[in-house]
Design an enzyme around this catalytic site. Structure first.
Site, PDB file in Angstrom:
ATOM      1  N   ASP A 170      55.867  26.778  31.387  1.00 59.26           N
ATOM      2  CA  ASP A 170      56.941  26.233  32.237  1.00 59.26           C
ATOM      3  C   ASP A 170      58.221  26.651  31.388  1.00 59.26           C
ATOM      4  O   ASP A 170      58.281  25.778  30.478  1.00 59.26           O
ATOM      5  CB  ASP A 170      56.750  24.907  32.605  1.00 59.26           C
ATOM      6  CG  ASP A 170      57.706  24.535  33.840  1.00 59.26           C
ATOM      7  OD1 ASP A 170      58.204  25.336  34.575  1.00 59.26           O
ATOM      8  OD2 ASP A 170      57.588  23.174  34.111  1.00 59.26           O
ATOM      9  N   GLU A 220      57.660  22.025  45.773  1.00 61.26           N
ATOM     10  CA  GLU A 220      57.639  20.694  45.392  1.00 61.26           C
ATOM     11  C   GLU A 220      58.541  19.877  46.428  1.00 61.26           C
ATOM     12  O   GLU A 220      59.603  20.198  46.515  1.00 61.26           O
ATOM     13  CB  GLU A 220      57.997  20.621  43.883  1.00 61.26           C
ATOM     14  CG  GLU A 220      58.135  19.020  43.489  1.00 61.26           C
ATOM     15  CD  GLU A 220      58.394  18.816  41.828  1.00 61.26           C
ATOM     16  OE1 GLU A 220      57.956  19.775  41.211  1.00 61.26           O
ATOM     17  OE2 GLU A 220      58.175  17.616  41.640  1.00 61.26           O
TER      18      GLU A 220
HETATM   19  O1  KIV Z   1      56.770  20.632  35.019  1.00 58.51           O
HETATM   20  C1  KIV Z   1      55.882  20.336  35.847  1.00 58.51           C
HETATM   21  O2  KIV Z   1      54.773  19.561  35.642  1.00 58.51           O
HETATM   22  C2  KIV Z   1      55.951  21.089  37.100  1.00 58.51           C
HETATM   23  C3  KIV Z   1      54.801  20.518  38.270  1.00 58.51           C
HETATM   24  C4  KIV Z   1      55.288  19.068  38.758  1.00 58.51           C
HETATM   25  C5  KIV Z   1      54.748  21.701  39.364  1.00 58.51           C
HETATM   26  O3  KIV Z   1      56.763  21.762  37.386  1.00 58.51           O
END
Ligand code: KIV
Length: 286
Positions: A89, A192
């Site tokens: 991410d 989300e």
């Molecule tokens: O950072 C995270 O855990 C996320 C999820 C909630 C999709 O982006």
């Protein structure tokens, strides 16, 4: 209850072809141990979420998480998985400044951490960046709706897509965001915190799988934060999250048993201890 799941390694093409065929599962993971457990449970995708800022580091939001921290945690997760696809991410400011920054930082996830894809937040305004990443074969998962890196614009972690008009977070804008992410070449889209009917409409509109969190049952898959699923998060559990276990309580109980046993000297027992070797008896010379 254990269920049968597809054994084959999950790949970007297999995620794409799951749309309309089977529901996809994604959980967050932040380290080797829990990545192994989730992989053994048959989770399709492990997201090393910047939510680690909240559930691992104890912050109130995700904004302070750094690239170095994300690369470190993603490397640990990659070591623990065999089948699942790992998605790193992209943290706040690692991709918003310029597409060139995004390429450098997404490249770090692939090159230094060993994951197969990256996720970034945003729709229409991130299309150019997604396109750049995809053009050099870095697979991208989009993320629209309640995007936690926009917490200050939203005035909190609030459900999006309820308003009319075309402002960020409105229903019409979210539909445009989803289309823009799809057209830029993302292979999946996290939705989300939006009303279930809107998430279903988006899912029916785009050709890539949608992965919902707080977005109803109409999405092509679901993602949750590992700490919520396991009941590890003691402070707060969002309404959309389901606690499938109470491991937080189990952990406190195991650790307090350890504390009691050490105090009352019932641990360690001889079974947990080592003894010195017995002295060897020498035969007397005759
Ligand atoms: O950072 C995270 O855990 C996320 C999820 C909630 C999709 O982006």
């Amino acid at each position: 209850m254990a269920i049968a799941f597809e054994e084959a390694k999950v790949t970007v093409p297999s995620v794409l072809s799951a749309k309309g065929e089977r529901k996809l599962t994604m959980l967050t993971a932040y380290d080797y141990t829990f990545a192994r457990l989730a992989d053994a449970a048959g989770v399709d995708m492990l997201l090393v979420g910047d939510s680690l800022g909240m559930v691992v580091q104890g912050a109130d939001n995700t904004l302070a998480v750094t690239m170095d921290e994300m690369v470190y945690h993603t490397r640990l997760v990659c070591r623990g998985r065999e089948r699942a696809l790992v998605v790193g991410d992209m943290p706040f400011l690692s991709y918003q400044v310029s597409p060139t920054d995004a390429v450098m930082n997404a490249g770090r996830f692939i090159k230094e951490a060993g994951c197969e894809a990256v996720k970034l937040e945003g729709g229409v305004h991130m299309a150019e960046t997604i396109d750049r990443l995809v053009s050099i074969d870095i697979p991208v998962v989009g993320h629209i709706g309640l995007t936690p890196q926009s917490v200050h614009r939203m005035g909190g972690h609030k459900v999006q897509g309820k308003r009319a008009g075309d402002a960020p977070g409105s229903r019409a804008r979210l539909l445009k965001d989803a289309k823009a992410v799809e057209q830029a070449g993302a292979f999946a889209l996290v939705i989300e915190g939006v009303p279930a009917d809107l998430a279903t409409e988006i899912t029916d509109t785009v050709s890539i799988p949608t992965i919902g969190i707080g977005a109803g049952v109409g999405c092509d898959g679901q993602v949750l934060v590992m700490h919520d699923v396991l009941g590890l998060e003691q402070r707060f559990s969002p309404r959309f999250a389901k606690r499938y276990g109470e491991l937080g309580a189990a952990a406190v109980s195991a650790m307090s048993a350890f504390v009691c046993e050490v105090r009352e000297q019932s641990f360690p027992t001889p079974a947990h201890s080592f003894s010195s070797p017995r002295p060897v008896k020498r035969k007397r010379a005759s």
